[in-house]
Design an enzyme around this catalytic site. Structure first.
Site, PDB file in Angstrom:
ATOM      1  N   ASP A 214      -2.457   6.425   5.010  1.00 61.85           N
ATOM      2  CA  ASP A 214      -3.448   6.284   3.932  1.00 61.85           C
ATOM      3  C   ASP A 214      -4.013   4.862   3.913  1.00 61.85           C
ATOM      4  O   ASP A 214      -4.908   4.543   3.127  1.00 61.85           O
ATOM      5  CB  ASP A 214      -2.892   6.723   2.574  1.00 61.85           C
ATOM      6  CG  ASP A 214      -1.653   5.961   2.155  1.00 61.85           C
ATOM      7  OD1 ASP A 214      -1.237   5.043   2.890  1.00 61.85           O
ATOM      8  OD2 ASP A 214      -1.092   6.286   1.091  1.00 61.85           O
ATOM      9  N   SER A 215      -3.533   4.003   4.833  1.00 61.24           N
ATOM     10  CA  SER A 215      -4.162   2.694   5.044  1.00 61.24           C
ATOM     11  C   SER A 215      -5.605   2.862   5.503  1.00 61.24           C
ATOM     12  O   SER A 215      -6.364   1.894   5.526  1.00 61.24           O
ATOM     13  CB  SER A 215      -3.376   1.872   6.073  1.00 61.24           C
ATOM     14  OG  SER A 215      -3.180   2.616   7.259  1.00 61.24           O
TER      15      SER A 215
ATOM     16  N   ASP B 286       0.087  10.863   6.342  1.00 51.22           N
ATOM     17  CA  ASP B 286       0.503  10.451   4.994  1.00 51.22           C
ATOM     18  C   ASP B 286       0.108  11.483   3.958  1.00 51.22           C
ATOM     19  O   ASP B 286      -0.969  12.081   4.041  1.00 51.22           O
ATOM     20  CB  ASP B 286      -0.193   9.124   4.634  1.00 51.22           C
ATOM     21  CG  ASP B 286       0.725   7.937   4.802  1.00 51.22           C
ATOM     22  OD1 ASP B 286       1.959   8.120   4.773  1.00 51.22           O
ATOM     23  OD2 ASP B 286       0.211   6.814   4.980  1.00 51.22           O
TER      24      ASP B 286
ATOM     25  N   LYS C 256       4.434  12.137   5.631  1.00 49.87           N
ATOM     26  CA  LYS C 256       5.176  10.976   5.122  1.00 49.87           C
ATOM     27  C   LYS C 256       4.886  10.795   3.642  1.00 49.87           C
ATOM     28  O   LYS C 256       3.724  10.878   3.218  1.00 49.87           O
ATOM     29  CB  LYS C 256       4.790   9.712   5.894  1.00 49.87           C
ATOM     30  CG  LYS C 256       5.464   8.460   5.355  1.00 49.87           C
ATOM     31  CD  LYS C 256       5.363   7.287   6.313  1.00 49.87           C
ATOM     32  CE  LYS C 256       4.030   6.584   6.317  1.00 49.87           C
ATOM     33  NZ  LYS C 256       3.605   6.045   5.001  1.00 49.87           N
TER      34      LYS C 256
ATOM     35  N   GLU D 137       5.961   8.350   0.070  1.00 48.21           N
ATOM     36  CA  GLU D 137       6.555   7.098  -0.398  1.00 48.21           C
ATOM     37  C   GLU D 137       7.488   7.379  -1.580  1.00 48.21           C
ATOM     38  O   GLU D 137       7.085   8.061  -2.539  1.00 48.21           O
ATOM     39  CB  GLU D 137       5.448   6.131  -0.835  1.00 48.21           C
ATOM     40  CG  GLU D 137       4.541   5.732   0.319  1.00 48.21           C
ATOM     41  CD  GLU D 137       3.463   4.733  -0.080  1.00 48.21           C
ATOM     42  OE1 GLU D 137       3.480   4.242  -1.230  1.00 48.21           O
ATOM     43  OE2 GLU D 137       2.594   4.461   0.758  1.00 48.21           O
TER      44      GLU D 137
ATOM     45  N   GLU E 222       9.339  -0.748   4.789  1.00 49.20           N
ATOM     46  CA  GLU E 222       8.220  -1.700   4.792  1.00 49.20           C
ATOM     47  C   GLU E 222       8.506  -2.880   3.870  1.00 49.20           C
ATOM     48  O   GLU E 222       8.960  -2.700   2.721  1.00 49.20           O
ATOM     49  CB  GLU E 222       6.930  -0.987   4.328  1.00 49.20           C
ATOM     50  CG  GLU E 222       5.740  -1.947   4.235  1.00 49.20           C
ATOM     51  CD  GLU E 222       4.383  -1.271   4.137  1.00 49.20           C
ATOM     52  OE1 GLU E 222       4.326  -0.020   4.161  1.00 49.20           O
ATOM     53  OE2 GLU E 222       3.387  -2.001   4.028  1.00 49.20           O
TER      54      GLU E 222
HETATM   55  O1  KIV Z   1      -0.667   3.962   5.635  1.00 46.36           O
HETATM   56  C1  KIV Z   1      -0.089   3.336   6.528  1.00 46.36           C
HETATM   57  O2  KIV Z   1      -0.676   2.841   7.489  1.00 46.36           O
HETATM   58  C2  KIV Z   1       1.368   3.211   6.429  1.00 46.36           C
HETATM   59  C3  KIV Z   1       2.036   2.245   7.354  1.00 46.36           C
HETATM   60  C4  KIV Z   1       1.736   0.879   6.925  1.00 46.36           C
HETATM   61  C5  KIV Z   1       3.475   2.502   7.484  1.00 46.36           C
HETATM   62  O3  KIV Z   1       1.954   3.832   5.607  1.00 46.36           O
END
Ligand code: KIV
Length: 271
Positions: free
Chosen positions: A46-47, A89, A119, A121, A188
């Protein structure tokens, strides 16, 4: 040809002591380069809110955004010479409302996007959602420490786990996620000593980002490590290239040649 990396391969790599590599990617052409170079796994993170959409946090990303970008990576993986594990994500608020909503969103990311794992969080506070996704036969990667979706609760992007109480909570969360059945956990923005302890206590692999040398693998945001995204460069980012300069210079050259009439020359012209 390198064999397809799966969640089972991840575990084999940890058992063999072979470090796991992961990079983010959000589009076909970049993903194809990265996969052909031999990376083990791609994260559609989600970056992308920051690197692709220009936001200052990951919060605005939607499930539809993740599906849209995941499809491109899945296509790149299919056309590449090697085949990475594809992890996507789950965006902010796509797994916080209810267990039912969580399964539906994870299912869409797998069914419509083509991701092989998702993934999330968080630890103990989202354990019911994690178990429900795993029960639906979707592999889950955990994410602990400086979890960017909690930026407002943390009061900024701050290293986590520096005090004893916080460190214990992160370790407990990691153990709870492992018990729930996640295949791996991203750590992280935590001190190296804590990441080392967690990596040694867990039988599943840990993937570090700003968590030091002792994790079972590493992940970086592609635009960060290629030197393409300079809005903010955290301490843990090693820039393996300076694409910023390379791209700027190529574009300036193009503008100059078009304006001077040097491009297109005869070589680039149909007869
Ligand atoms: O969204 C992302 O790129 C991430 C990484 C920084 C692990 O969650």
């Amino acid at each position: 040809m390198k064999k397809k990396v799966t969640v089972k391969t991840y575990q084999e790599f940890k058992n063999e002591g072979r470090k796991i590599t992961m990079l983010t990617a959000y589009d076909y052409s970049m993903a194809k380069l990265v996969i052909d170079a031999g990376v083990d796994s791609i994260l559609i993170g989600d970056s992308l809110a920051m690197t692709m959409q220009g936001h200052d946090s990951t919060l605005p990303v939607t499930v539809d955004d993740i599906i849209y970008h995941t499809k491109m990576i899945v296509q790149a993986n299919a056309n590449a010479n090697t085949h990475a594990l594809i992890v996507s994500d789950m965006p902010f608020l796509s797994y916080h409302v209810s267990v039912e909503d969580t399964i539906r969103n994870a299912g869409r990311i797998v069914k419509e996007g083509g991701a092989e794992a998702v993934k999330l969080e968080g630890g103990c506070s989202i354990i019911d959602q994690v178990k429900a996704i795993i029960d639906a036969q979707i592999p889950v990667m955990g994410h602990l420490g400086l979890t960017p979706q909690s930026v407002n609760a943390f009061g900024g992007f701050k290293v986590q786990g520096r005090d004893e109480e916080n460190a214990k909570r992160i370790l407990d969360d990691a153990l709870a996620l492992q018990d729930a059945g996640v295949f791996s956990i991203v750590l992280e923005g935590i001190p190296e000593t804590l990441a080392k302890e967690i990596s040694e206590r867990l039988f599943i692999p840990t993937i570090g980002i700003g968590a030091g040398r002792y994790c079972d693998g590493q992940v970086l945001v592609l635009q960060d490590m290629l030197g393409m995204y300079n809005d903010f460069v955290p301490k843990f980012v090693k820039q393996y290239a300076d694409l910023n300069s390379i791209i700027t210079s190529a574009v300036k050259n193009y503008i100059h040649e078009v304006q001077s009439g040097d491009f297109p020359s005869e070589e680039y012209t149909y007869k």
